[in-house]
Design an enzyme around this catalytic site. Structure first.
Site, PDB file in Angstrom:
ATOM      1  N   HIS A 478      23.756   8.918  40.775  1.00  0.00           N
ATOM      2  CA  HIS A 478      24.243   8.064  39.694  1.00  0.00           C
ATOM      3  C   HIS A 478      23.127   7.793  38.681  1.00  0.00           C
ATOM      4  O   HIS A 478      23.288   8.033  37.474  1.00  0.00           O
ATOM      5  CB  HIS A 478      24.756   6.749  40.291  1.00  0.00           C
ATOM      6  N   GLU A 479      22.005   7.304  39.171  1.00  0.00           N
ATOM      7  CA  GLU A 479      20.904   6.973  38.247  1.00  0.00           C
ATOM      8  C   GLU A 479      20.317   8.233  37.618  1.00  0.00           C
ATOM      9  O   GLU A 479      19.878   8.215  36.466  1.00  0.00           O
ATOM     10  CB  GLU A 479      19.821   6.169  38.974  1.00  0.00           C
ATOM     11  N   HIS A 482      22.253   9.025  34.560  1.00  0.00           N
ATOM     12  CA  HIS A 482      21.755   8.264  33.412  1.00  0.00           C
ATOM     13  C   HIS A 482      20.494   8.920  32.840  1.00  0.00           C
ATOM     14  O   HIS A 482      20.318   9.009  31.625  1.00  0.00           O
ATOM     15  CB  HIS A 482      21.409   6.834  33.828  1.00  0.00           C
ATOM     16  N   HIS A 485      21.131  11.810  30.644  1.00  0.00           N
ATOM     17  CA  HIS A 485      21.591  11.333  29.336  1.00  0.00           C
ATOM     18  C   HIS A 485      20.382  11.034  28.450  1.00  0.00           C
ATOM     19  O   HIS A 485      20.380  11.338  27.252  1.00  0.00           O
ATOM     20  CB  HIS A 485      22.432  10.073  29.549  1.00  0.00           C
TER      21      HIS A 485
END
Length: 687
Positions: A478-479, A482, A485
């Site tokens: 999940h992180e 990020h 991105h």
């Protein structure tokens, strides 16, 4: 004669890729750098407002975005990024005191900029009458700049501006106090066990970690804390019901006690301050103010999503809970009453009965070093990028590793920091942050980002390396989503790059990556037993896939309940003066399928909506889950490692930041608007 020491924030860093020289920074450097950074920021603004030429996009809008901190070594951005990151990852009492001191000063500076009438007059002149044809990205920056001033009170009269200053400064201080209280309460509690019989049921990994925690505190026996890697296994495996109750109540009554860390009144004040601010700016509620810049657009659409999810998931969630209650009665007798501190314990037993699977069985196959290789390898398969550890890059704690990231053509892409383990001065949870954003300067030079992933994963022990649960692997993915991105950011302006997007869009790249956690072809690349080297058996992978939707409906409603609570506070039109605890129970009642204890409270530890920027935005996780399920369904159609699909995801979403409306970006990638169907199918709600 000894050389006079210079503040490292004021100098060229002279480090690989101009990374932060953590090894040179002292606590005393921050305040000096903040004050000088504010001074230099003011000088840049003076240059804009005293420019005798007519306002243009280049000399006003672009100049401000380009120059805000980028002359003079990025000073204010530089020190702010480092300080805020350290406040979460490596804080101490002295830093907490400095934060209290600097918070009103920095808030005042922010207000001084956003309420500067001469600066706004120039921005408004360009907004109302652009001097030339603008690119879509320039138009987005212009609109964002103008709207940012308006949303910060630029159209208010002097009395209104004064009131807004007071509201924002007080809210800033209260948010900081909220976070500090929660950290103190979390770190203050320990469960110290000296009788080995009281460890019954706990896996070796939990016992070893607890022994290490006791040793660190120079105590005998075992110490358990409220940090997730310690708390969660205890609630799941311990046969000691009274100790489970003690741990559960300690965690779920944090910041409600009659002491200096009580957050109840702070929450009330924050809710009211935000409502007042919104109404001062012409909105009915704080939620109306927030949702103007969200994909959801308005309160009705948020409730539409939350209520649709309740309708779709609640019948299944009720059955899931009933199954757990039935198993508990079967094991303990018909008189047994399932309490909240029993839920994880019997849920785990049901999972074992149905799938013969629990997180401890998988731990030996999820050695952190191998998981890192697997996640980096996934990024390489999808996007062709590579990671290389560079020990010359300074870090702020020995646990932290720094990597250079290279694009598929071999060019430098980003710096990536990884900080995985819990420790005393670190907030709980997991997050991605940046020490430096990305932008392209006027000469075309692409300044690449420095991003960081911070988690609280299971630590290594004297006997074993760090071995993760599947849930922890998902957290890392999940992180890492990020961070991609941030790393793939490729925009002209820093304020539009990377994760600078609307908040109900920002979770798409992160939640998208979680889909890979149960994909056999991905697990095959790194999931090997840490002792034998044997791959994760096929039948275990099949059990993981089959169990994926175990308690999925209950988990969905839990997230929905948090969204309902958030909206209940921030859709208030009148002053909020109710008691927080009973209000909370009523607010999320529609999504609840288990009994609520009268004296527990989520609100006072709900950092996301009180101190973390998700106020009136917690629904974003479910909103983005609809997007991520739909986006991943395209990969399922074309192949989960399909590079053409990945390139489209990179080009249309990951690299674009906030340069276009997120719905336009999603449609360009997916070929249509998002549908809830993929999420319902993924969760087994719809066949």
């Amino acid at each position: 004669m000894s050389e006079i020491r210079k503040n490292p924030f004021f100098e060229d860093y002279n480090t690989p890729h101009d990374t932060v020289p953590f090894d040179k920074i002292q606590l005393s450097d921050y305040e000096e750098a903040f004050m000088e950074g504010i001074k230099r920021d003011d000088e840049e603004i003076d240059k804009i407002i005293n420019n005798p030429e007519q306002p243009t996009f280049d000399n006003t809008i672009a100049f401000y975005d380009d120059s805000k901190g980028k002359h003079y070594y990025d000073l204010l951005d530089r020190v702010s990024n480092v300080f805020s990151s350290m406040m979460s990852a490596e804080t101490c009492d002295e830093m907490e005191e400095l934060a209290q001191k600097m918070s009103p000063i920095l808030t005042k500076h922010g207000n001084d900029v956003s309420l500067n009438s001469k600066l706004f007059a120039r921005v408004k002149a360009v907004h109302d009458n652009p001097d030339r044809e603008l690119t879509p990205e320039e138009k987005m920056l212009l609109d964002k700049s103008y709207d940012g001033f308006v949303r910060s009170g630029a159209l208010l009269d002097e009395a209104g501006k004064d009131k807004l200053r007071k509201l924002t400064e007080e809210a800033s201080m209260l948010s900081l106090q909220f976070s500090q209280n929660l950290l103190k309460e979390t770190k203050a509690y320990t469960l110290h066990i000296t009788d080995e019989q009281q460890l019954e049921g706990l896996p070796d990994s939990a016992k070893e970690a607890a022994a290490l925690a006791a040793k660190d505190q120079e105590k005998e026996g075992w110490i358990f804390t409220l940090d997730y890697p310690s708390y969660s296994p205890f609630l799941t495996y311990s046969t000691q019901r009274e100790l489970r109750k003690e741990m559960y109540m300690a965690r779920n009554t944090e910041c409600t006690h009659d002491n200096s860390e009580n957050n109840l009144e702070i929450c009330k004040k924050l809710i009211n301050l935000r409502r007042e601010l919104a109404q001062l700016l012409g909105f009915d509620t704080f939620a109306d103010y927030v949702l103007k810049h969200r994909m959801a657009t308005n309160i009705e659409n948020v409730y539409q999503l939350l209520n649709d999810l309740i309708a779709a998931y609640k019948p299944t969630a009720i059955k899931e809970v009933e199954e757990i209650e039935q198993l508990a009665k079967k094991l303990e007798g018909d008189d047994f009453k399932l309490e909240p501190w029993d839920f994880s314990f019997y849920s785990h037993k049901l999972q074992m009965e149905k799938y013969n699977l629990d997180s401890e069985m998988l731990r030996p196959y999820f050695q952190l070093d191998k998981v890192i290789e697997g996640v980096f390898g996934l990024a390489n398969k999808l996007y062709g990028i590579t990671f290389k550890e560079n020990k010359e890059i300074p870090v702020y704690h020995p646990d932290v590793k720094a990597y250079e990231v290279f694009d598929k053509d071999g060019s430098f892409l980003a710096v990536f920091y990884a900080d995985f383990f819990p420790r005393k001065g670190k907030q709980g949870g997991a997050w991605m942050t940046e020490f430096k954003g990305q932008w392209i300067d006027r000469k075309g030079n692409n300044s690449r980002p420095h991003v960081s992933v911070v988690t609280n994963l299971t630590k290594p022990t004297a006997e074993k390396p760090a071995l993760l649960t599947l849930g922890e692997v998902e957290t890392f993915l999940h992180e890492f989503g990020h961070s991609l991105h941030g790393m793939f950011a490729n925009t002209r302006f820093e304020s539009l790059s990377g994760t600078n997007v609307w908040w109900d869009f920002v979770e798409l790249p992160s939640q998208f990556m979680e889909n890979y956690a149960i994909e056999k072809d991905f697990l095959r690349t790194f999931a090997f037993h840490f002792e034998t080297g044997e791959p994760l058996p096929d039948e275990l992978i099949e059990r993981i896939v089959k169990s994926r939707n175990f308690m999925a409906a209950y988990g969905c409603l839990r997230q929905v309940s948090f969204g309902l609570l958030d909206m209940a506070y921030y859709t208030k039109k009148e002053a909020f003066d109710e008691d927080i605890i009973p209000f909370e129970k009523k607010a999320w009642a529609d999504a609840m399928v288990t009994e609520q204890l009268p004296n527990t409270c989520m609100t006072v530890q709900f950092s996301h909506i009180m101190a973390g920027g998700y106020a009136a935005g917690y629904y974003s996780y479910k909103w983005a889950e609809v997007l991520d399920a739909d986006a991943f369904s395209k990969f399922k159609e074309n192949g989960i490692f399909d590079q053409a699909t990945a390139q489209s995801f990179r080009d249309n979403i990951l690299s674009k930041g906030g340069t276009e409306h997120p719905m336009d970006l999603f449609v360009r990638f997916r070929g249509r608007k998002p549908s809830i169907d993929a999420l319902l199918k993924r969760n087994g709600i719809k066949k």
